[in-house]
Design an enzyme around this catalytic site. Structure first.
Site, PDB file in Angstrom:
ATOM      1  N   HIS A  16      42.278  45.333   2.733  1.00  0.00           N
ATOM      2  CA  HIS A  16      42.668  46.646   3.239  1.00  0.00           C
ATOM      3  C   HIS A  16      43.379  47.433   2.139  1.00  0.00           C
ATOM      4  O   HIS A  16      44.320  46.942   1.530  1.00  0.00           O
ATOM      5  CB  HIS A  16      43.587  46.507   4.463  1.00  0.00           C
ATOM      6  N   TYR A  48      49.465  52.333  12.887  1.00  0.00           N
ATOM      7  CA  TYR A  48      50.835  52.259  13.391  1.00  0.00           C
ATOM      8  C   TYR A  48      51.117  53.563  14.127  1.00  0.00           C
ATOM      9  O   TYR A  48      51.099  54.637  13.512  1.00  0.00           O
ATOM     10  CB  TYR A  48      51.824  52.093  12.240  1.00  0.00           C
ATOM     11  N   PRO A  96      58.349  42.292  12.992  1.00  0.00           N
ATOM     12  CA  PRO A  96      56.986  42.236  12.459  1.00  0.00           C
ATOM     13  C   PRO A  96      56.454  43.570  11.952  1.00  0.00           C
ATOM     14  O   PRO A  96      55.367  43.610  11.375  1.00  0.00           O
ATOM     15  CB  PRO A  96      56.164  41.740  13.658  1.00  0.00           C
ATOM     16  N   LYS A 156      56.116  41.156   7.090  1.00  0.00           N
ATOM     17  CA  LYS A 156      56.790  40.413   6.022  1.00  0.00           C
ATOM     18  C   LYS A 156      57.068  38.946   6.339  1.00  0.00           C
ATOM     19  O   LYS A 156      57.399  38.178   5.429  1.00  0.00           O
ATOM     20  CB  LYS A 156      58.130  41.106   5.688  1.00  0.00           C
ATOM     21  N   TYR A 175      55.142  47.609   1.349  1.00  0.00           N
ATOM     22  CA  TYR A 175      54.207  47.013   2.298  1.00  0.00           C
ATOM     23  C   TYR A 175      53.338  45.970   1.615  1.00  0.00           C
ATOM     24  O   TYR A 175      53.119  44.880   2.164  1.00  0.00           O
ATOM     25  CB  TYR A 175      53.338  48.103   2.921  1.00  0.00           C
TER      26      TYR A 175
END
Length: 395
Positions: free
Chosen positions: A78, A206, A298, A302, A390
């Site tokens: 991704h 998200y 979450p 991580k 990220y």
């Protein structure tokens, strides 16, 4: 007298989740004798549904142990994520911003690969070990004791690696005056559903919505993982599939809502959200790693990646100790890990604060949250900061 067995190894690893298995494989590849002790069955460990986003560092660790072939074949690369708010989606392009990516590959699959590698190596692993206890780790002759099939076993070792998770015996064995706990418990959790349906989008979405957060994730191109924010007091049994899909659809932008393909859930559970750190991570000859030492919400993906990072530091320290008689890596283990952990805690807290609806938030707080989202998607510098964190900060 009850039957008793005595064994010896260099490193006793408590916990056969991905952290313990990865550490065992790293040590095995380096020729360092180790034994893994797990209180649950292999099927139970393999059945746990967990994270699925791997940082480059985690992928490199699996490559180093020789267990990344299936990951490279089946994992999904991704190059970014999408943020959804006010009915619109905004893409954060990791590859364009920083030239790095993440890989979608479920923790269950990572565990399966590491289990197979452990079996192929012939190194020992004890499942369904009862009454596990840690002894003398503050001295020079630590040991781990457990019961199996009515026999009490004592494992004499030189070091103990506590990789047995948040509820495990390792951290609990450390005397209270010797550890400091930092914790924040959030007033909500994630209700997650796993379904054999194609994902709604090519990358993760998200979603921030006045009614609560939602996340559209995946395990493959035919299996999806979806989440919606629920109060911490909620029970998964109160949610039918129909109610879940209706709630999820209501929190997505119109395009994603229309594209959502629903189906029967094959797993449904609620994960509480908390930030947690235990310091230090070394107590004599006991080293804590992964969830035994820290928990992150979450939201920032991580948890598994921090565990892999801990294990890499610990493995390198043990390898240097045995092969080069160099104690620096072990002596600096806790401090080195904690620097990275607290940065990940900060990022996960920030992502959680940015995207969730807090029950005690006033109008001012909600406007600040909206301003933060607007600023983020309009600023290349802010997007780059999100991307850097990220995909994983450098070790």
């Amino acid at each position: 007298m009850a039957p008793h067995g005595t064994h010896a190894t260099r490193v006793a690893i408590v916990g056969a989740g991905p952290a313990g298995l990865l550490l065992g494989q790293l040590l095995t590849v380096a020729g360092i004798d180790n034994l893994i002790i797990e209180q649950r069955s292999a099927d139970y460990v393999l059945g746990r549904i967990r994270a699925g986003i791997l940082e480059c560092t985690t992928v490199e660790a699996l490559e180093r142990t020789g267990v990344a072939a299936r990951l490279h074949e089946e994992g999904l690369k991704h190059h970014g994520i999408e943020l959804s708010f006010n009915g619109t989606r905004h893409r954060i392009d990791f590859h364009a911003l920083i030239g790095r990516d993440v890989t979608v590959y479920g923790q269950t699959e990572v565990t399966r690969d590491l289990m197979a590698a452990r079996q192929a190596s012939g190194m020992p692993i004890v499942y369904e070990a009862e009454s596990v206890s840690l002894h003398e780790f503050d001295g020079s002759r630590p040991s781990v004791q457990y019961r199996k099939d009515g026999v009490t076993h004592t494992v004499q070792c030189e070091f103990i690696a506590g990789c047995d998770g948040f509820h495990g015996v390792s951290r609990a064995s450390v005397p209270e005056p010797s550890k400091q706990i930092f914790e924040r418990v959030y007033p909500f959790g994630w209700l997650g559903v796993l379904s054999d349906t194609p994902p709604v989008a090519d990358e993760l979405i998200y979603a921030s919505h006045p009614d609560g957060f939602a996340l559209c994730s995946m395990r493959s191109m035919t299996r999806s993982r979806y989440y919606v924010q629920v109060p911490s007091t909620e029970k998964a049994g109160n949610w039918s599939d129909e109610r879940f899909w209706k709630t999820l659809r209501s929190r997505l932008d119109p395009e994603a809502a229309d594209a959502l393909i629903t189906g029967p859930s094959i797993e449904k559970s609620i994960a509480p959200l908390r930030s947690f750190v235990c310091e230090p991570m070394r107590y004599g000859r006991l080293f804590l790693a992964g969830d035994a030492a820290h928990i992150v919400p979450p939201t920032g993906a991580k948890g598994l990646n921090l565990a892999a990072s801990d294990v890499l530091y610990l493995a390198d320290g043990l390898i240097a100790h045995y092969q080069e008689h160099d104690a620096n890596g072990l002596d600096q283990y806790s401090e080195t890990c904690l620097r990275r952990i607290w940065k990940a805690e900060r990022f996960s807290w920030w992502m959680t604060s940015l995207l969730h609806s807090f029950p005690d938030a006033d109008v001012f707080a909600r406007r600040i949250q909206q301003a933060e989202l607007d600023y983020l998607v309009g600023s290349e510098a802010a997007c780059r900061s999100l991307a850097e964190n990220y995909v994983g900060l450098p070790r």
